[in-house]
Design an enzyme around this catalytic site. Structure first.
Site, PDB file in Angstrom:
ATOM      1  N   CYS A 130      -5.083  -4.463  -9.238  1.00 43.39           N
ATOM      2  CA  CYS A 130      -5.482  -4.977 -10.546  1.00 43.39           C
ATOM      3  C   CYS A 130      -5.087  -3.973 -11.624  1.00 43.39           C
ATOM      4  O   CYS A 130      -5.320  -2.778 -11.482  1.00 43.39           O
ATOM      5  CB  CYS A 130      -6.964  -5.264 -10.678  1.00 43.39           C
ATOM      6  SG  CYS A 130      -7.553  -6.539  -9.593  1.00 43.39           S
TER       7      CYS A 130
ATOM      8  N   ARG B 129       0.533  -3.286  -9.651  1.00 46.95           N
ATOM      9  CA  ARG B 129      -0.819  -3.063  -9.132  1.00 46.95           C
ATOM     10  C   ARG B 129      -1.454  -4.326  -8.571  1.00 46.95           C
ATOM     11  O   ARG B 129      -2.436  -4.275  -7.827  1.00 46.95           O
ATOM     12  CB  ARG B 129      -1.724  -2.516 -10.246  1.00 46.95           C
ATOM     13  CG  ARG B 129      -1.271  -1.212 -10.834  1.00 46.95           C
ATOM     14  CD  ARG B 129      -2.231  -0.764 -11.903  1.00 46.95           C
ATOM     15  NE  ARG B 129      -3.516  -0.451 -11.344  1.00 46.95           N
ATOM     16  CZ  ARG B 129      -3.861   0.720 -10.853  1.00 46.95           C
ATOM     17  NH1 ARG B 129      -2.990   1.707 -10.865  1.00 46.95           N
ATOM     18  NH2 ARG B 129      -5.043   0.933 -10.349  1.00 46.95           N
TER      19      ARG B 129
ATOM     20  N   TRP C 176      -5.176  -8.697  -8.395  1.00 48.92           N
ATOM     21  CA  TRP C 176      -4.954  -8.711  -6.943  1.00 48.92           C
ATOM     22  C   TRP C 176      -6.285  -9.172  -6.376  1.00 48.92           C
ATOM     23  O   TRP C 176      -7.264  -8.434  -6.375  1.00 48.92           O
ATOM     24  CB  TRP C 176      -4.611  -7.303  -6.472  1.00 48.92           C
ATOM     25  CG  TRP C 176      -4.192  -7.191  -5.034  1.00 48.92           C
ATOM     26  CD1 TRP C 176      -2.932  -7.323  -4.521  1.00 48.92           C
ATOM     27  CD2 TRP C 176      -5.039  -6.890  -3.921  1.00 48.92           C
ATOM     28  NE1 TRP C 176      -2.958  -7.123  -3.166  1.00 48.92           N
ATOM     29  CE2 TRP C 176      -4.228  -6.858  -2.764  1.00 48.92           C
ATOM     30  CE3 TRP C 176      -6.407  -6.654  -3.765  1.00 48.92           C
ATOM     31  CZ2 TRP C 176      -4.721  -6.592  -1.489  1.00 48.92           C
ATOM     32  CZ3 TRP C 176      -6.905  -6.392  -2.490  1.00 48.92           C
ATOM     33  CH2 TRP C 176      -6.059  -6.362  -1.380  1.00 48.92           C
TER      34      TRP C 176
ATOM     35  N   ASN D  84     -11.337  -4.135 -12.472  1.00 53.31           N
ATOM     36  CA  ASN D  84     -10.627  -3.736 -11.258  1.00 53.31           C
ATOM     37  C   ASN D  84     -11.665  -3.089 -10.348  1.00 53.31           C
ATOM     38  O   ASN D  84     -12.331  -2.150 -10.767  1.00 53.31           O
ATOM     39  CB  ASN D  84      -9.520  -2.733 -11.635  1.00 53.31           C
ATOM     40  CG  ASN D  84      -8.893  -2.050 -10.437  1.00 53.31           C
ATOM     41  OD1 ASN D  84      -8.972  -2.568  -9.323  1.00 53.31           O
ATOM     42  ND2 ASN D  84      -8.299  -0.903 -10.648  1.00 53.31           N
ATOM     43  N   GLY D  85     -11.827  -3.617  -9.141  1.00 56.55           N
ATOM     44  CA  GLY D  85     -12.816  -3.037  -8.228  1.00 56.55           C
ATOM     45  C   GLY D  85     -13.608  -4.134  -7.547  1.00 56.55           C
ATOM     46  O   GLY D  85     -13.214  -5.304  -7.565  1.00 56.55           O
TER      47      GLY D  85
ATOM     48  N   GLU E 262       7.933   4.068  10.056  1.00 57.02           N
ATOM     49  CA  GLU E 262       8.161   3.840   8.626  1.00 57.02           C
ATOM     50  C   GLU E 262       9.262   2.782   8.415  1.00 57.02           C
ATOM     51  O   GLU E 262       9.147   1.933   7.529  1.00 57.02           O
ATOM     52  CB  GLU E 262       8.524   5.177   7.958  1.00 57.02           C
ATOM     53  CG  GLU E 262       8.862   5.100   6.484  1.00 57.02           C
ATOM     54  CD  GLU E 262       7.756   4.555   5.581  1.00 57.02           C
ATOM     55  OE1 GLU E 262       6.609   4.380   6.047  1.00 57.02           O
ATOM     56  OE2 GLU E 262       8.051   4.275   4.412  1.00 57.02           O
TER      57      GLU E 262
ATOM     58  N   GLU F 248       6.952  -5.022   5.222  1.00 60.37           N
ATOM     59  CA  GLU F 248       6.347  -5.096   3.888  1.00 60.37           C
ATOM     60  C   GLU F 248       7.162  -5.971   2.933  1.00 60.37           C
ATOM     61  O   GLU F 248       6.594  -6.779   2.210  1.00 60.37           O
ATOM     62  CB  GLU F 248       6.298  -3.691   3.251  1.00 60.37           C
ATOM     63  CG  GLU F 248       5.132  -2.843   3.657  1.00 60.37           C
ATOM     64  CD  GLU F 248       5.184  -1.468   2.986  1.00 60.37           C
ATOM     65  OE1 GLU F 248       4.151  -1.041   2.484  1.00 60.37           O
ATOM     66  OE2 GLU F 248       6.261  -0.825   2.968  1.00 60.37           O
TER      67      GLU F 248
ATOM     68  N   HIS G 107       6.658   0.418  28.474  1.00 63.52           N
ATOM     69  CA  HIS G 107       5.262   0.068  28.765  1.00 63.52           C
ATOM     70  C   HIS G 107       4.807  -1.186  28.016  1.00 63.52           C
ATOM     71  O   HIS G 107       3.612  -1.390  27.828  1.00 63.52           O
ATOM     72  CB  HIS G 107       4.346   1.247  28.429  1.00 63.52           C
ATOM     73  CG  HIS G 107       4.652   2.464  29.232  1.00 63.52           C
ATOM     74  ND1 HIS G 107       4.483   2.514  30.596  1.00 63.52           N
ATOM     75  CD2 HIS G 107       5.157   3.670  28.871  1.00 63.52           C
ATOM     76  CE1 HIS G 107       4.862   3.703  31.042  1.00 63.52           C
ATOM     77  NE2 HIS G 107       5.273   4.417  30.009  1.00 63.52           N
TER      78      HIS G 107
ATOM     79  N   LYS H  12       0.288  -1.782  -4.952  1.00 62.07           N
ATOM     80  CA  LYS H  12       0.758  -0.395  -4.905  1.00 62.07           C
ATOM     81  C   LYS H  12      -0.384   0.582  -4.690  1.00 62.07           C
ATOM     82  O   LYS H  12      -0.268   1.541  -3.943  1.00 62.07           O
ATOM     83  CB  LYS H  12       1.456  -0.096  -6.235  1.00 62.07           C
ATOM     84  CG  LYS H  12       2.046   1.279  -6.326  1.00 62.07           C
ATOM     85  CD  LYS H  12       3.342   1.320  -5.599  1.00 62.07           C
ATOM     86  CE  LYS H  12       3.912   2.703  -5.468  1.00 62.07           C
ATOM     87  NZ  LYS H  12       4.710   2.830  -4.247  1.00 62.07           N
TER      88      LYS H  12
HETATM   89  C1  G6P Z   1      -0.569   0.751  -0.254  1.00 62.62           C
HETATM   90  C2  G6P Z   1       0.903   0.752  -0.613  1.00 62.62           C
HETATM   91  C3  G6P Z   1       1.679   1.639   0.363  1.00 62.62           C
HETATM   92  C4  G6P Z   1       1.079   3.034   0.390  1.00 62.62           C
HETATM   93  C5  G6P Z   1      -0.422   2.988   0.719  1.00 62.62           C
HETATM   94  C6  G6P Z   1      -1.073   4.345   0.530  1.00 62.62           C
HETATM   95  O1  G6P Z   1      -0.759   0.074   0.934  1.00 62.62           O
HETATM   96  O2  G6P Z   1       1.421  -0.573  -0.593  1.00 62.62           O
HETATM   97  O3  G6P Z   1       3.028   1.716  -0.048  1.00 62.62           O
HETATM   98  O4  G6P Z   1       1.745   3.803   1.338  1.00 62.62           O
HETATM   99  O5  G6P Z   1      -1.075   2.084  -0.159  1.00 62.62           O
HETATM  100  O6  G6P Z   1      -1.013   4.677  -0.831  1.00 62.62           O
HETATM  101  P1  G6P Z   1      -1.128   6.122  -1.429  1.00 62.62           P
HETATM  102  O7  G6P Z   1      -0.992   5.911  -2.918  1.00 62.62           O
HETATM  103  O8  G6P Z   1      -2.489   6.633  -1.072  1.00 62.62           O
HETATM  104  O9  G6P Z   1      -0.043   6.944  -0.870  1.00 62.62           O
END
Ligand code: G6P
Length: 608
Positions: free
Chosen positions: A2, A27, A74, A100-101, A481, A488, A504, A603
């Site tokens: 948000c 966001r 969001w 937001n929250g 990753e 993602e 396994h 994000k």
């Molecule tokens: C969200 C984002 C990821 C990120 C994660 C941790 O899930 O979509 O891309 O790695 O948060 O975020 P941070 O800001 O704590 O690294």
């Protein structure tokens, strides 16, 4: 998670708010809305969908207002819909709130309000705040907000306007980011500085349980308990250019290509080649403690957690300190053992991730020193940690993290050299490691220059629905990753595994032509990885190998090879991840996905 922006001042509010929302859209992006105080009173417009949908809704409307608040959502409570979008308005139609929250006691509050005759029409917890403020309103908006928030449990950043007081915006925070932007004859409130950077880089960070009353020429901050507070005005180093796409189709593409530069920035002023060590200003005050630590716990989420796994490898290998890596969300609800010799390292790009912040606070409560590896300067984790190191990657706007990941690994490498040199690694080893790090930007550039080949591979495989990523040792987290990046942004199912674990379980998934990405660089476990590749090929899987330049042998054993330059083994993740980022990116583009704003993700996850 948000985005909030608010404006009051000499300019018309609407274009500033819409522009702010566009910059905050990373966001959250399932619905958006705006509220203004016009001559005829409070008006609000909102729509499910992206900010663009809201903008289209406003296209033929003209507003004169110089005060307003806006929100990009969001969803947490209630599906994304016009009704559930923010602002939420009280029953009198005077008060509008963006939030937001999560309000945890919203059901109880809702019952109380309904018993008093308030008609709650949306599914949001935010509407409750609007009604509560209304219930307490006796002529002063700030006081009504204060009373309402004293009833609220949970996390919030809110901005509120009231048509009866068109000279102020009231904002408050508890556990979600919020700052005031100071202009001339105008002031702003926003979830993050990107929303207002066009107008000012002077910001004041609102702290938890504080309320700000913002007018065009002034702002006042007090605690919920009504104690006046003064915070210093800080200048943010980010520029407008840094938060724009600079000709790239997507932010993610720009951010992948920025990595040679962002890694240089992470090293700048920190390397001491002459003494074979590094200097990290944020840790200088802690050197004595750092020389005594016996164990490190690294806490993070998502991509930052993958960086932490690489950190574990580096720190154990070179500093010889035992390391445990924890998901922040798990750590905070366990009973972690923290003794005097335990150091807690917290990694977060945004510095706002709710689970990571809560885990750090839990560790600090138990007596640990919490050091942060953070990108966003002035973020909550940066401020609440006992010290730490900024990664200096600049604003990362694509939801899927790329440049922050490599910069986090860079900073972990620097910390490894620092701690290693305080303990057992030699001057020569320190120097060798620094020289290897210095060579990275140029090496990354050669991989980026090979983008066409990687795009070609993406074109071959983008219609597949399953991918397997394999790696070993320090490259196992790179496999994780790579798989995370793909799922993602392209919504392709992908799993990352330690190559030897394939037998396994995951091997059962391999069908004819299934793409299997293997990090098979020339290192101490190369031969083992080659056997894993043979197992995939024996089941007619298609192998895409990330291999070391000059390794011609591998080309005969796999379907595709992407070469990366040779580098000291422990730093291969910094190179091996680049083709995986590019491959995920191109597959997502080919599948016509919104690369920067993947569905359901945000994000900065400021809720649990
Ligand atoms: C969200 C984002 C990821 C990120 C994660 C941790 O899930 O979509 O891309 O790695 O948060 O975020 P941070 O800001 O704590 O690294």
């Amino acid at each position: 998670m948000c985005g909030i922006v608010g404006y009051i001042g000499h300019q018309k509010a609407t274009p500033i708010l819409i522009e702010g929302l566009k910059r905050l859209e990373y966001r959250g992006y399932d619905s958006a809305g705006i509220a203004l105080v016009e001559k005829e009173g409070l008006i609000h417009e909102k729509a499910a969908g992206k900010v663009k949908t809201l903008e289209e809704l406003l296209i033929n409307k003209t507003f004169a207002s110089h005060i307003g608040i806006a929100h990009t959502r969001w969803a947490t409570h209630g599906v994304p819909s016009d009704l559930n979008a923010h602002p939420q308005v009280d029953h009198t139609g005077n008060i509008a709130v963006v939030h937001n929250g999560i309000i945890e006691n919203y059901r109880t509050l809702k019952e109380v309000l309904e018993r008093k005759g308030y008609n709650v029409i949306s599914d949001t917890d935010t509407e409750i705040i609007a009604h509560l403020i209304s219930m307490y309103y006796e002529g002063c908006l700030t006081e009504a907000v204060r009373m309402a928030l004293s009833q609220v449990e949970g996390t919030y950043a809110i901005a509120v306007i009231d048509s009866r007081s068109p000279e102020k915006v009231v904002a408050a925070r508890n556990g979600a980011p919020l700052l005031i932007g100071q202009g001339e004859g105008e002031n702003f409130v926003a979830s993050d500085v990107a929303a207002i950077l066009r107008y000012t880089n002077k910001v004041v960070y609102i702290e938890d349980k504080e309320i700000a009353t913002i007018t065009a020429n002034d702002f006042r901050i007090s605690t919920i308990e009504k104690i006046d507070i003064t915070h210093k005005v800080e200048e943010v180093g980010w520029t407008l250019e840094m938060i724009e796409k600079a000709g790239h189709e997507y932010f993610m593409h720009k951010e992948i290509h920025e990595q040679p530069e962002t890694l240089r920035n992470a090293m700048r002023g920190r390397l001491n080649l002459e003494e074979g060590t590094v200097r990290l200003n944020g840790l200088t005050d802690h050197l004595d403690d750092l020389s005594k630590i016996k164990r490190i716990i690294i806490i993070a989420c998502g991509t930052s957690w993958h960086a932490a796994l690489i950190g574990e490898y580096l720190l154990e290998e070179y500093a010889k300190i035992p390391v445990e890596v924890e998901y922040a969300s798990e750590f905070r609800y366990r009973s972690p053992i923290i003794d005097e010799g335990t150091l807690v390292l917290v990694i977060s790009q945004s510095g706002e991730t709710a689970d990571t912040l809560a885990a750090m606070r839990e560790a600090q409560r138990r007596g640990a020193k919490g050091l942060g590896i953070v990108n966003v300067v002035g973020s909550t984790i940066a401020r609440e940690s006992d010290g730490g190191v900024y990664i200096h990657a600049g604003p990362e706007i694509g939801v899927a993290s790329t440049k922050a990941f490599t910069s986090q690994i860079m900073v972990l490498s620097l910390i490894t050299i620092l701690l290693g040199r305080m303990r057992n690694i030699s001057y020569n080893m320190g120097k060798e490691m620094i020289e290897a790090l210095q060579s990275l930007p140029e090496k990354i550039q050669t991989i980026l220059d090979n983008e066409e080949q990687i795009k070609g591979i993406a074109e071959t495989y983008y219609k597949h629905n399953n991918f397997l990523y394999l790696g070993r040792g320090v490259n196992f987290p790179v496999a994780l990753e790579g798989a995370l990046k793909l799922k993602e942004i392209s919504y392709i199912h992908a799993e990352g595994y330690p190559a030897a674990e394939m037998k396994h379980g995951p091997i059962a998934l391999i069908y004819e032509n299934m793409p299997v990405v293997v990090i098979a660089t020339r290192d101490s476990i190369y031969d083992k990885v080659m056997s894993n590749i043979a197992q995939v090929k024996a089941r007619n899987g298609n192998v895409i190998a990330i291999a070391t330049e000059g390794d011609t042998e591998i080309a005969e054993r796999v379907n595709h090879v992407i070469y990366i330059p040779k580098i000291k083994q422990c730093f291969t993740p910094l190179l091996a991840v680049i083709p995986l980022q590019l491959m995920a990116y191109h597959m997502a583009v080919l599948r016509e996905c919104n690369v920067d704003q993947p569905r359901n993700l945000a994000k900065s996850v400021t809720v649990e």
